[in-house]
Write an enzyme that holds these catalytic residues in place. Structure first.
Site, PDB file in Angstrom:
ATOM      1  N   TRP A  99      50.203  32.706  39.784  1.00  0.00           N
ATOM      2  CA  TRP A  99      49.730  33.869  40.546  1.00  0.00           C
ATOM      3  C   TRP A  99      50.058  33.714  42.026  1.00  0.00           C
ATOM      4  O   TRP A  99      50.444  34.670  42.700  1.00  0.00           O
ATOM      5  CB  TRP A  99      48.235  34.094  40.331  1.00  0.00           C
ATOM      6  CG  TRP A  99      47.896  34.363  38.894  1.00  0.00           C
ATOM      7  CD1 TRP A  99      47.126  33.591  38.074  1.00  0.00           C
ATOM      8  CD2 TRP A  99      48.356  35.462  38.090  1.00  0.00           C
ATOM      9  NE1 TRP A  99      47.069  34.148  36.815  1.00  0.00           N
ATOM     10  CE2 TRP A  99      47.818  35.287  36.804  1.00  0.00           C
ATOM     11  CE3 TRP A  99      49.170  36.568  38.323  1.00  0.00           C
ATOM     12  CZ2 TRP A  99      48.057  36.174  35.747  1.00  0.00           C
ATOM     13  CZ3 TRP A  99      49.413  37.459  37.286  1.00  0.00           C
ATOM     14  CH2 TRP A  99      48.858  37.253  36.021  1.00  0.00           C
ATOM     15  N   ASP A 166      43.013  35.248  46.807  1.00  0.00           N
ATOM     16  CA  ASP A 166      42.938  35.830  45.472  1.00  0.00           C
ATOM     17  C   ASP A 166      41.817  35.086  44.749  1.00  0.00           C
ATOM     18  O   ASP A 166      41.944  33.905  44.432  1.00  0.00           O
ATOM     19  CB  ASP A 166      44.287  35.625  44.762  1.00  0.00           C
ATOM     20  CG  ASP A 166      44.265  36.103  43.318  1.00  0.00           C
ATOM     21  OD1 ASP A 166      43.203  36.543  42.833  1.00  0.00           O
ATOM     22  OD2 ASP A 166      45.332  36.030  42.664  1.00  0.00           O
ATOM     23  N   LYS A 190      37.983  39.266  34.992  1.00  0.00           N
ATOM     24  CA  LYS A 190      37.688  37.881  34.643  1.00  0.00           C
ATOM     25  C   LYS A 190      36.189  37.590  34.748  1.00  0.00           C
ATOM     26  O   LYS A 190      35.651  36.859  33.956  1.00  0.00           O
ATOM     27  CB  LYS A 190      38.447  36.910  35.555  1.00  0.00           C
ATOM     28  CG  LYS A 190      39.941  37.191  35.710  1.00  0.00           C
ATOM     29  CD  LYS A 190      40.768  36.643  34.587  1.00  0.00           C
ATOM     30  CE  LYS A 190      42.189  37.194  34.546  1.00  0.00           C
ATOM     31  NZ  LYS A 190      42.977  37.068  35.752  1.00  0.00           N
TER      32      LYS A 190
HETATM   33  C1  LIG Z   1      44.498  37.410  36.086  1.00  0.00           C
HETATM   34  C2  LIG Z   1      44.869  37.032  37.474  1.00  0.00           C
HETATM   35  C3  LIG Z   1      45.722  37.831  38.259  1.00  0.00           C
HETATM   36  C4  LIG Z   1      46.355  39.086  37.734  1.00  0.00           C
HETATM   37  O1  LIG Z   1      45.421  40.081  37.690  1.00  0.00           O
HETATM   38  P1  LIG Z   1      45.807  41.588  37.261  1.00  0.00           P
HETATM   39  O2  LIG Z   1      44.529  42.295  37.557  1.00  0.00           O
HETATM   40  O3  LIG Z   1      46.177  41.545  35.834  1.00  0.00           O
HETATM   41  O4  LIG Z   1      46.937  42.030  38.117  1.00  0.00           O
HETATM   42  C5  LIG Z   1      45.979  37.433  39.548  1.00  0.00           C
HETATM   43  N1  LIG Z   1      45.456  36.311  40.066  1.00  0.00           N
HETATM   44  C6  LIG Z   1      44.639  35.511  39.339  1.00  0.00           C
HETATM   45  C7  LIG Z   1      44.075  34.271  39.950  1.00  0.00           C
HETATM   46  C8  LIG Z   1      44.332  35.847  38.025  1.00  0.00           C
HETATM   47  O5  LIG Z   1      43.529  35.060  37.298  1.00  0.00           O
END
Ligand SMILES: *Cc1c(COP(=O)(O)O)cnc(C)c1O
Length: 356
Positions: A99, A166, A190
Site C-alpha cells: 500500500w 494511511d 477494515k
Molecule cells: C485495504 C487497504 C488499502 C486499500 O483500501 P481501498 O479502500 O480498497 O482502496 C490501503 N491501505 C491499507 C493499509 C489497506 O489495508
C-alpha cells in the site's frame, strides 16, 4: 457451527452494528422507508453524519482546526488526493509494503518523491529504523499498519516534518495524537464500517497550499466546505460507521480497543512462538502488527500448510489464508475480534500440533 471471522478486509464488524444497520435498511427511524431509499439531504440523515463526525472527534480527541469528512473511492483514491492537495515540491514516503508503494507511485505524478527507507528487500518483514527525513519535505507519508505483511508502526512518530498517514487497517485501535498529522485517512472496511466509505481527518490550514488546480471532486476543500455532502455520499456505509462508533464509545473507546488488541495479539503470537509447527513472518516484536498476525509453517513442516488450512476451516476459522505475496496464514484481529475467536484459533493450532 460457529464461524470465526479473520478476514483481512472487508472484515469483522460487531454483530450489533450489522443488526442495527440491517434494521435501518428495512425501516429508517420508523419512517416506513429504507435507509437505502431516502435522500442524503433528508432531514433525518444529516444527524447521522453529524453524530458520526462528533463521535470521531470525541473518540480520537481531534483538536480544533481539523475537519472530519467521508469520501468515496477507498484509500486508493487518497493515494492521489494526498499529493494533489499537499505536495508542493517534495514529499517523503516510508516504504513498508504494497500500500505504501502504491501511495508513492501516485505521488511521483506530482513532484519529487524521496523514499526515506524501505524493507522491500526483506519482503517487508520489518519496519525500517534509523532513517532520517529531509527537513524540506512537505510531508512524510507512512502506512501505520501494513495489512498484507503484518507489520505496524503503533506510535505517533516524532519528526521534523508533518505526517500524513494511511491508517486504513488500524484506526480506532489505539489513541492517536492527531495534532502531529496534516492528514489521516483510511478505507473504512477494515475497522469501521461496511465497504464503500473512506474516512479523512484533515488539518484545515494545511489545505490550499499546493500550487496547482485541483479537480473539484479531488479537492479536500470541496468536501470540507460541504460537510461531506457535495455529492451523494455512501449513505449506508456511513450509517454503519455511526453504529460502530457508538459501539466503540459504549465499549470503552480507543483505550479499551488498544488493551484488547494487545491481549488478542499476545495470545496468538505466544502460540506461534511456542508451537513447533509454525513461525511468525515478522520477527522483531515491536514491529509485529496487533491487527494482522502473519505466520507460516516452520520449514520442516511445509507440507502441512494445506492440511492445517483445511483443518482450521473445518473448525470454523474463516479468512486465515495469508495474502498471496506472503503465503501461509494471516489472522486479522480488528476491534470486533473477540478473545473467544483468538482462543478458538489457538486451540486449532495446538490440536493440530498434537496430531502431527
Ligand atoms: C485495504 C487497504 C488499502 C486499500 O483500501 P481501498 O479502500 O480498497 O482502496 C490501503 N491501505 C491499507 C493499509 C489497506 O489495508
Amino acid at each position: 457451527m460457529k464461524k470465526y471471522n479473520f478476514n483481512a478486509g472487508p472484515s469483522i464488524l460487531p454483530r450489533e452494528v450489522i443488526e442495527k444497520t440491517a434494521q435501518q435498511i428495512l425501516d429508517f427511524n420508523g419512517s416506513g422507508l429504507s435507509l437505502a431509499e431516502i435522500s442524503h439531504r433528508a432531514k433525518d440523515f444529516q444527524p447521522v453524519v453529524d453524530e458520526a463526525v462528533a463521535l470521531i472527534k470525541e473518540l480520537l480527541q481531534v483538536p480544533e482546526g481539523y475537519s472530519v469528512i467521508f469520501l468515496g473511492g477507498g484509500a486508493s483514491l487518497e493515494f492521489c488526493m494526498i499529493p494533489y492537495n499537499f505536495l508542493i515540491k517534495k514529499a517523503a514516503y516510508l516504504n513498508t509494503g504494497t500500500w505504501a508503494k502504491k501511495a508513492m507511485k501516485e505521488a511521483k505524478l506530482f513532484g519529487e518523491v524521496v523514499e526515506v527507507a524501505s524493507s522491500a528487500d526483506a519482503n517487508y518483514t520489518f519496519i525500517p529504523k534509523g532513517w532520517t527525513c529531509p527537513e524540506d519535505a512537505d510531508y512524510l507519508h507512512i502506512t501505520t499498519n501494513n495489512t498484507i505483511y503484518g507489520t505496524e508502526i503503533r506510535k505517533d512518530l516524532d519528526l521534523n516534518v508533518r505526517l500524513i498517514a494511511d491508517m486504513s487497517s488500524d484506526i480506532f485501535s489505539r489513541p492517536i495524537d492527531v495534532a502531529k498529522y496534516d492528514c489521516i485517512y483510511g478505507g473504512a472496511q477494515k475497522n469501521l464500517a461496511m465497504a464503500g466509505v473512506t474516512l479523512v481527518i484533515v488539518k484545515d490550514d494545511a489545505l490550499g497550499k499546493a500550487p496547482r488546480a485541483i479537480p473539484t471532486m479531488l479537492d479536500y476543500r470541496t468536501h470540507v466546505e460541504k460537510g461531506s455532502m457535495f455529492n451523494t455520499p455512501p449513505v449506508v456505509p456511513i450509517y454503519s460507521a455511526l453504529e460502530t462508533l457508538r459501539w466503540l464509545k459504549a465499549n470503552g473507546g480507543v483505550e479499551a480497543m488498544d488493551k484488547l488488541a494487545h491481549q488478542r495479539a499476545d495470545i496468538v503470537y505466544s502460540e506461534i512462538d511456542r508451537n513447533k509447527l509454525f513461525r511468525g513472518t515478522v520477527v522483531e516484536e515491536g514491529d509485529r502488527s496487533l491487527m494482522n498476525i502473519c505466520f507460516v509453517m516452520a520449514d520442516e513442516y511445509k507440507e502441512l500448510e494445506k492440511p492445517f488450512l483445511e483443518y482450521a476451516t473445518a473448525q470454523g476459522m474463516v479468512g486465515i489464508k495469508g495474502h498471496r505475496s506472503v503465503g501461509g496464514f494471516r489472522a486479522s484481529c480488528y476491534n470486533a475480534q473477540t478473545i473467544e475467536g483468538v482462543n478458538a484459533l489457538v486451540k486449532c493450532m495446538k490440536d493440530f500440533e498434537a496430531a502431527h
